[in-house]
Design a protein around this motif. Structure first.
Motif, PDB file in Angstrom:
ATOM      1  N   ALA A 179       6.941   9.612  -6.164  1.00  0.00           N
ATOM      2  CA  ALA A 179       5.662   8.592  -5.913  1.00  0.00           C
ATOM      3  C   ALA A 179       4.990   7.211  -7.001  1.00  0.00           C
ATOM      4  O   ALA A 179       4.785   6.254  -6.836  1.00  0.00           O
ATOM      5  CB  ALA A 179       5.028   8.777  -4.498  1.00  0.00           C
ATOM      6  N   LEU A 180       4.475   8.157  -8.092  1.00  0.00           N
ATOM      7  CA  LEU A 180       3.750   7.633  -9.018  1.00  0.00           C
ATOM      8  C   LEU A 180       4.377   6.637 -10.143  1.00  0.00           C
ATOM      9  O   LEU A 180       4.392   5.243  -9.822  1.00  0.00           O
ATOM     10  CB  LEU A 180       3.139   9.111  -9.960  1.00  0.00           C
ATOM     11  N   HIS A 181       5.966   7.059 -10.220  1.00  0.00           N
ATOM     12  CA  HIS A 181       6.956   6.591 -10.954  1.00  0.00           C
ATOM     13  C   HIS A 181       7.175   5.208  -9.892  1.00  0.00           C
ATOM     14  O   HIS A 181       7.534   4.503 -10.553  1.00  0.00           O
ATOM     15  CB  HIS A 181       7.691   7.486 -10.899  1.00  0.00           C
ATOM     16  N   LEU A 214       0.536  -1.379  -0.227  1.00  0.00           N
ATOM     17  CA  LEU A 214       0.069  -0.279   0.368  1.00  0.00           C
ATOM     18  C   LEU A 214       0.659   1.146  -0.470  1.00  0.00           C
ATOM     19  O   LEU A 214       1.993   1.877   0.768  1.00  0.00           O
ATOM     20  CB  LEU A 214      -0.980  -0.169   1.606  1.00  0.00           C
ATOM     21  N   LEU A 215       0.544   2.236  -0.638  1.00  0.00           N
ATOM     22  CA  LEU A 215       1.455   2.919  -1.167  1.00  0.00           C
ATOM     23  C   LEU A 215       0.395   4.607  -1.111  1.00  0.00           C
ATOM     24  O   LEU A 215       0.077   4.479  -1.867  1.00  0.00           O
ATOM     25  CB  LEU A 215       2.626   2.679  -2.154  1.00  0.00           C
ATOM     26  N   LEU A 216       0.927   5.293  -0.327  1.00  0.00           N
ATOM     27  CA  LEU A 216      -0.277   6.640  -0.430  1.00  0.00           C
ATOM     28  C   LEU A 216       1.157   8.166  -0.326  1.00  0.00           C
ATOM     29  O   LEU A 216       1.634   7.946   0.615  1.00  0.00           O
ATOM     30  CB  LEU A 216      -0.217   6.710   1.740  1.00  0.00           C
ATOM     31  N   GLY A 256       6.653   1.213 -10.578  1.00  0.00           N
ATOM     32  CA  GLY A 256       7.661   0.564 -10.956  1.00  0.00           C
ATOM     33  C   GLY A 256       7.630  -0.866  -9.731  1.00  0.00           C
ATOM     34  O   GLY A 256       7.978  -1.995 -10.038  1.00  0.00           O
ATOM     35  N   TYR A 257       6.923  -0.613  -9.430  1.00  0.00           N
ATOM     36  CA  TYR A 257       6.054  -2.265  -7.714  1.00  0.00           C
ATOM     37  C   TYR A 257       5.446  -2.790  -8.409  1.00  0.00           C
ATOM     38  O   TYR A 257       4.256  -3.092  -7.923  1.00  0.00           O
ATOM     39  CB  TYR A 257       5.476  -1.244  -6.398  1.00  0.00           C
ATOM     40  N   ASP A 286      -1.666  -7.551  -4.659  1.00  0.00           N
ATOM     41  CA  ASP A 286      -2.395  -6.490  -3.625  1.00  0.00           C
ATOM     42  C   ASP A 286      -1.266  -5.409  -3.565  1.00  0.00           C
ATOM     43  O   ASP A 286      -1.085  -4.967  -2.503  1.00  0.00           O
ATOM     44  CB  ASP A 286      -2.413  -7.561  -2.615  1.00  0.00           C
ATOM     45  N   ARG A 287      -0.929  -4.480  -4.589  1.00  0.00           N
ATOM     46  CA  ARG A 287      -0.353  -3.703  -4.270  1.00  0.00           C
ATOM     47  C   ARG A 287      -1.139  -2.545  -4.858  1.00  0.00           C
ATOM     48  O   ARG A 287      -1.618  -2.099  -6.072  1.00  0.00           O
ATOM     49  CB  ARG A 287       1.048  -3.645  -5.621  1.00  0.00           C
ATOM     50  N   TYR A 288      -1.694  -1.686  -4.417  1.00  0.00           N
ATOM     51  CA  TYR A 288      -2.081  -0.183  -4.391  1.00  0.00           C
ATOM     52  C   TYR A 288      -1.768   0.857  -4.480  1.00  0.00           C
ATOM     53  O   TYR A 288      -0.765   1.310  -3.471  1.00  0.00           O
ATOM     54  CB  TYR A 288      -3.304  -0.163  -3.531  1.00  0.00           C
ATOM     55  N   PHE A 289      -1.552   1.918  -4.978  1.00  0.00           N
ATOM     56  CA  PHE A 289      -1.322   3.430  -4.379  1.00  0.00           C
ATOM     57  C   PHE A 289      -2.561   4.009  -4.580  1.00  0.00           C
ATOM     58  O   PHE A 289      -3.270   4.251  -5.612  1.00  0.00           O
ATOM     59  CB  PHE A 289      -0.525   3.488  -5.811  1.00  0.00           C
TER      60      PHE A 289
END
Length: 152
Positions: free
Chosen positions: A16-18, A1-3, A22-23, A36-39
């Motif tokens: 952050a978007l880049h 989870l990336l915020l 990449g993830y 299960d990877r979310y931004f």
């Protein structure tokens, strides 16, 4: 989870978007991701979204006053309990707007803590004054000081 806060000066949105791409994270979507990877971009939030994304508490159903915590909590709880790792981002609709006028209780509290007055811009004392030139310099110094505090 990336915020990431869209006002984050330390981790600009483009960076952050880049990183999220990449993830292999889904970008600002509520669709399942096989890894299960979310931004998510958090509106009006600076750096450290977990503590700097205040929401309007419209009822007693919210345990936290920060959207970042609510998103993280839903991500963990939904994943652990139901196997659905898609976080609930509805709190982004409840984000407090930026109060440049200093009229909210939060802004008045910050003004009291920093300047020992709840009148953030010293407007009440200066409404009758004909010369506001000196006050503008003070106001700009206060704005810059508050911005520095908010982005630290």
């Amino acid at each position: 989870l990336l915020l990431n806060g869209d006002l984050d000066p330390q981790t600009p949105h483009w960076w952050a978007l880049h990183s999220a791409q990449g993830y292999g994270a889904n970008i600002d979507e509520s669709t399942a991701n096989d890894k299960d990877r979310y931004f998510y971009t958090i509106p009006t939030a600076p750096h450290f979204v977990m503590f700097a994304s205040p929401i309007v508490n419209v009822s007693n159903e919210y345990d936290y006053e920060n959207c970042g915590f609510m998103i993280m909590k839903s991500f963990i709880n939904n994943g652990m309990d139901y196997g659905n790792w898609i976080p609930d981002t509805d709190c982004t609709k409840l984000m407090l707007p930026i109060d440049f006028e200093g009229t909210t209780d939060t802004s008045k509290g910050v003004a009291m803590a920093l300047f020992n007055t709840s009148d953030l811009w010293n407007i009440e004392q200066n409404q009758d004054s004909a010369d506001h030139g000196d006050n503008q310099a003070i106001i700009w110094a206060m704005i810059i000081g508050l911005i520095k505090i908010l982005i630290e």
